[in-house]
Design a protein around this motif. Structure first.
Motif, PDB file in Angstrom:
ATOM      1  N   MET A 182       6.096  16.957 -28.568  1.00  0.00           N
ATOM      2  CA  MET A 182       7.341  16.949 -29.334  1.00  0.00           C
ATOM      3  C   MET A 182       8.077  18.265 -29.102  1.00  0.00           C
ATOM      4  N   PRO A 183       9.365  18.303 -29.471  1.00  0.00           N
ATOM      5  CA  PRO A 183      10.058  19.595 -29.419  1.00  0.00           C
ATOM      6  C   PRO A 183       9.346  20.599 -30.318  1.00  0.00           C
ATOM      7  N   ILE A 184       9.509  21.875 -30.019  1.00  0.00           N
ATOM      8  CA  ILE A 184       8.908  22.901 -30.863  1.00  0.00           C
ATOM      9  C   ILE A 184       9.467  22.753 -32.273  1.00  0.00           C
ATOM     10  N   PHE A 185       8.558  22.726 -33.250  1.00  0.00           N
ATOM     11  CA  PHE A 185       8.962  22.517 -34.635  1.00  0.00           C
ATOM     12  C   PHE A 185       9.905  23.612 -35.102  1.00  0.00           C
ATOM     13  N   SER A 186      10.924  23.194 -35.827  1.00  0.00           N
ATOM     14  CA  SER A 186      11.766  24.119 -36.586  1.00  0.00           C
ATOM     15  C   SER A 186      12.343  23.347 -37.765  1.00  0.00           C
ATOM     16  N   VAL A 187      12.621  24.053 -38.831  1.00  0.00           N
ATOM     17  CA  VAL A 187      13.210  23.393 -39.995  1.00  0.00           C
ATOM     18  C   VAL A 187      14.591  22.844 -39.644  1.00  0.00           C
ATOM     19  N   ASP A 188      15.293  23.483 -38.716  1.00  0.00           N
ATOM     20  CA  ASP A 188      16.603  22.979 -38.300  1.00  0.00           C
ATOM     21  C   ASP A 188      16.471  21.627 -37.603  1.00  0.00           C
ATOM     22  N   LYS A 189      15.496  21.502 -36.716  1.00  0.00           N
ATOM     23  CA  LYS A 189      15.279  20.213 -36.037  1.00  0.00           C
ATOM     24  C   LYS A 189      14.866  19.141 -37.035  1.00  0.00           C
ATOM     25  N   GLU A 190      14.018  19.533 -37.980  1.00  0.00           N
ATOM     26  CA  GLU A 190      13.598  18.571 -38.998  1.00  0.00           C
ATOM     27  C   GLU A 190      14.800  18.135 -39.835  1.00  0.00           C
ATOM     28  N   LYS A 191      15.659  19.065 -40.196  1.00  0.00           N
ATOM     29  CA  LYS A 191      16.835  18.743 -41.004  1.00  0.00           C
ATOM     30  C   LYS A 191      17.792  17.822 -40.240  1.00  0.00           C
ATOM     31  N   GLU A 192      17.968  18.087 -38.957  1.00  0.00           N
ATOM     32  CA  GLU A 192      18.884  17.288 -38.129  1.00  0.00           C
ATOM     33  C   GLU A 192      18.355  15.889 -37.845  1.00  0.00           C
ATOM     34  N   ASN A 193      17.044  15.784 -37.554  1.00  0.00           N
ATOM     35  CA  ASN A 193      16.487  14.534 -37.036  1.00  0.00           C
ATOM     36  C   ASN A 193      15.380  13.917 -37.879  1.00  0.00           C
ATOM     37  N   GLY A 194      14.951  14.599 -38.928  1.00  0.00           N
ATOM     38  CA  GLY A 194      13.829  14.105 -39.720  1.00  0.00           C
ATOM     39  C   GLY A 194      12.503  14.423 -39.052  1.00  0.00           C
ATOM     40  N   ILE A 195      11.444  13.909 -39.648  1.00  0.00           N
ATOM     41  CA  ILE A 195      10.101  14.106 -39.083  1.00  0.00           C
ATOM     42  C   ILE A 195      10.022  13.316 -37.781  1.00  0.00           C
ATOM     43  N   HIS A 196       9.543  13.962 -36.746  1.00  0.00           N
ATOM     44  CA  HIS A 196       9.437  13.314 -35.438  1.00  0.00           C
ATOM     45  C   HIS A 196       8.503  12.104 -35.526  1.00  0.00           C
ATOM     46  N   PRO A 197       8.877  10.969 -34.915  1.00  0.00           N
ATOM     47  CA  PRO A 197       8.027   9.769 -34.968  1.00  0.00           C
ATOM     48  C   PRO A 197       6.618   9.982 -34.419  1.00  0.00           C
ATOM     49  N   LEU A 198       6.459  10.853 -33.420  1.00  0.00           N
ATOM     50  CA  LEU A 198       5.113  11.103 -32.895  1.00  0.00           C
ATOM     51  C   LEU A 198       4.247  11.832 -33.918  1.00  0.00           C
ATOM     52  N   ALA A 199       4.843  12.661 -34.743  1.00  0.00           N
ATOM     53  CA  ALA A 199       4.094  13.309 -35.825  1.00  0.00           C
ATOM     54  C   ALA A 199       3.635  12.253 -36.829  1.00  0.00           C
ATOM     55  N   ALA A 211       0.136  23.574 -27.959  1.00  0.00           N
ATOM     56  CA  ALA A 211       0.282  22.116 -28.067  1.00  0.00           C
ATOM     57  C   ALA A 211      -0.270  21.612 -29.397  1.00  0.00           C
ATOM     58  N   PHE A 212      -1.470  22.066 -29.769  1.00  0.00           N
ATOM     59  CA  PHE A 212      -2.049  21.639 -31.035  1.00  0.00           C
ATOM     60  C   PHE A 212      -1.271  22.199 -32.218  1.00  0.00           C
ATOM     61  N   LYS A 213      -0.920  23.476 -32.163  1.00  0.00           N
ATOM     62  CA  LYS A 213      -0.213  24.106 -33.284  1.00  0.00           C
ATOM     63  C   LYS A 213       1.103  23.399 -33.566  1.00  0.00           C
ATOM     64  N   ASN A 214       1.817  22.987 -32.526  1.00  0.00           N
ATOM     65  CA  ASN A 214       3.091  22.294 -32.721  1.00  0.00           C
ATOM     66  C   ASN A 214       2.881  20.935 -33.401  1.00  0.00           C
ATOM     67  N   ILE A 215       1.868  20.207 -32.979  1.00  0.00           N
ATOM     68  CA  ILE A 215       1.559  18.919 -33.616  1.00  0.00           C
ATOM     69  C   ILE A 215       1.172  19.147 -35.074  1.00  0.00           C
ATOM     70  N   LEU A 216       0.367  20.163 -35.318  1.00  0.00           N
ATOM     71  CA  LEU A 216      -0.035  20.494 -36.685  1.00  0.00           C
ATOM     72  C   LEU A 216       1.172  20.868 -37.541  1.00  0.00           C
ATOM     73  N   ASP A 217       2.083  21.661 -36.979  1.00  0.00           N
ATOM     74  CA  ASP A 217       3.278  22.058 -37.728  1.00  0.00           C
ATOM     75  C   ASP A 217       4.128  20.837 -38.091  1.00  0.00           C
ATOM     76  N   TRP A 218       4.369  19.956 -37.153  1.00  0.00           N
ATOM     77  CA  TRP A 218       5.166  18.760 -37.438  1.00  0.00           C
ATOM     78  C   TRP A 218       4.462  17.864 -38.458  1.00  0.00           C
ATOM     79  N   THR A 219       3.173  17.633 -38.247  1.00  0.00           N
ATOM     80  CA  THR A 219       2.428  16.703 -39.105  1.00  0.00           C
ATOM     81  C   THR A 219       2.286  17.245 -40.525  1.00  0.00           C
ATOM     82  N   SER A 220       2.174  18.549 -40.664  1.00  0.00           N
ATOM     83  CA  SER A 220       2.025  19.128 -42.004  1.00  0.00           C
ATOM     84  C   SER A 220       3.280  18.944 -42.851  1.00  0.00           C
ATOM     85  N   ARG A 221       4.406  18.628 -42.223  1.00  0.00           N
ATOM     86  CA  ARG A 221       5.636  18.381 -42.979  1.00  0.00           C
ATOM     87  C   ARG A 221       5.610  17.008 -43.664  1.00  0.00           C
TER      88      ARG A 221
END
Length: 175
Positions: free
Chosen positions: A43-60, A87-97
């Motif tokens: 997934m794209p590197i997690f950021s609150v801005d990306k989450e705000k624009e697009n929501g939680i990524h479907p892969l998360a 790679a793992f940290k980014n998945i963890l960051d997205w999923t923890s949201r």
């Protein structure tokens, strides 16, 4: 039938941690095993801005659902500069949201290996201490040092003492 979700916390196509996670999961009896590949959750590197624009990524959301389907989660960590792989940290960051208790109170067996003598022990220590705060019930941990000297793709762990240690941990985990 009980289900194990296992993966190497690395995006390497030849991940030694994926090999260790797969070997370990297959030591359990009378279970179904699903091996995940982190490359399927890029997934794209997690950021609150990306989450705000697009929501939680479907892969998360997919990754979170996979964790939720498990009766036991097995993760083997690659150590990058003493910590999780990006790679793992980014998945963890997205999923923890989705849920701060990312691991959903699931039993976990945490592993690490590396070509070096410390066997990823720094990252394993970090995960073992951190994951209970994220809903992981850590039932055991194991570090395999010097992967290339102690593991064979056909035979698994070749050092009998280390193999005995891992099997003892596995036997103590009730599924």
């Amino acid at each position: 039938m009980k289900k194990i979700i296992a993966f190497g916390a690395s995006s390497s196509k030849q991940s030694i941690n994926k090999q260790l996670a797969t070997f370990t999961a297959n030591q359990f009896q009378n279970v179904s095993v699903e091996i995940l590949d982190l490359n399927d959750y890029e997934m794209p590197i997690f950021s609150v801005d990306k989450e705000k624009e697009n929501g939680i990524h479907p892969l998360a959301q997919d990754f979170y659902a996979k964790l939720g389907s498990a009766d036991l989660i097995i993760i083997s960590f690659a150590e990058h500069n003493g910590n999780y792989s990006t790679a793992f940290k980014n998945i963890l960051d997205w999923t923890s949201r989705i849920n701060a208790k990312t691991f959903q109170e699931k039993p976990m067996l945490l592993l690490a290996t590396s070509p070096g003598a410390r066997g990823g022990s720094s990252v394993l220590d970090i995960a073992t201490k951190r994951f209970p705060f994220q809903g992981g019930m850590v039932k055991g941990s194991f570090s395999l040092p010097s992967f290339n000297d102690n593991f064979d793709i056909e035979k698994g762990i070749t050092n009998e003492e280390l193999k005995k240690q891992l099997l003892q941990i596995i036997n103590e985990i009730e599924l």
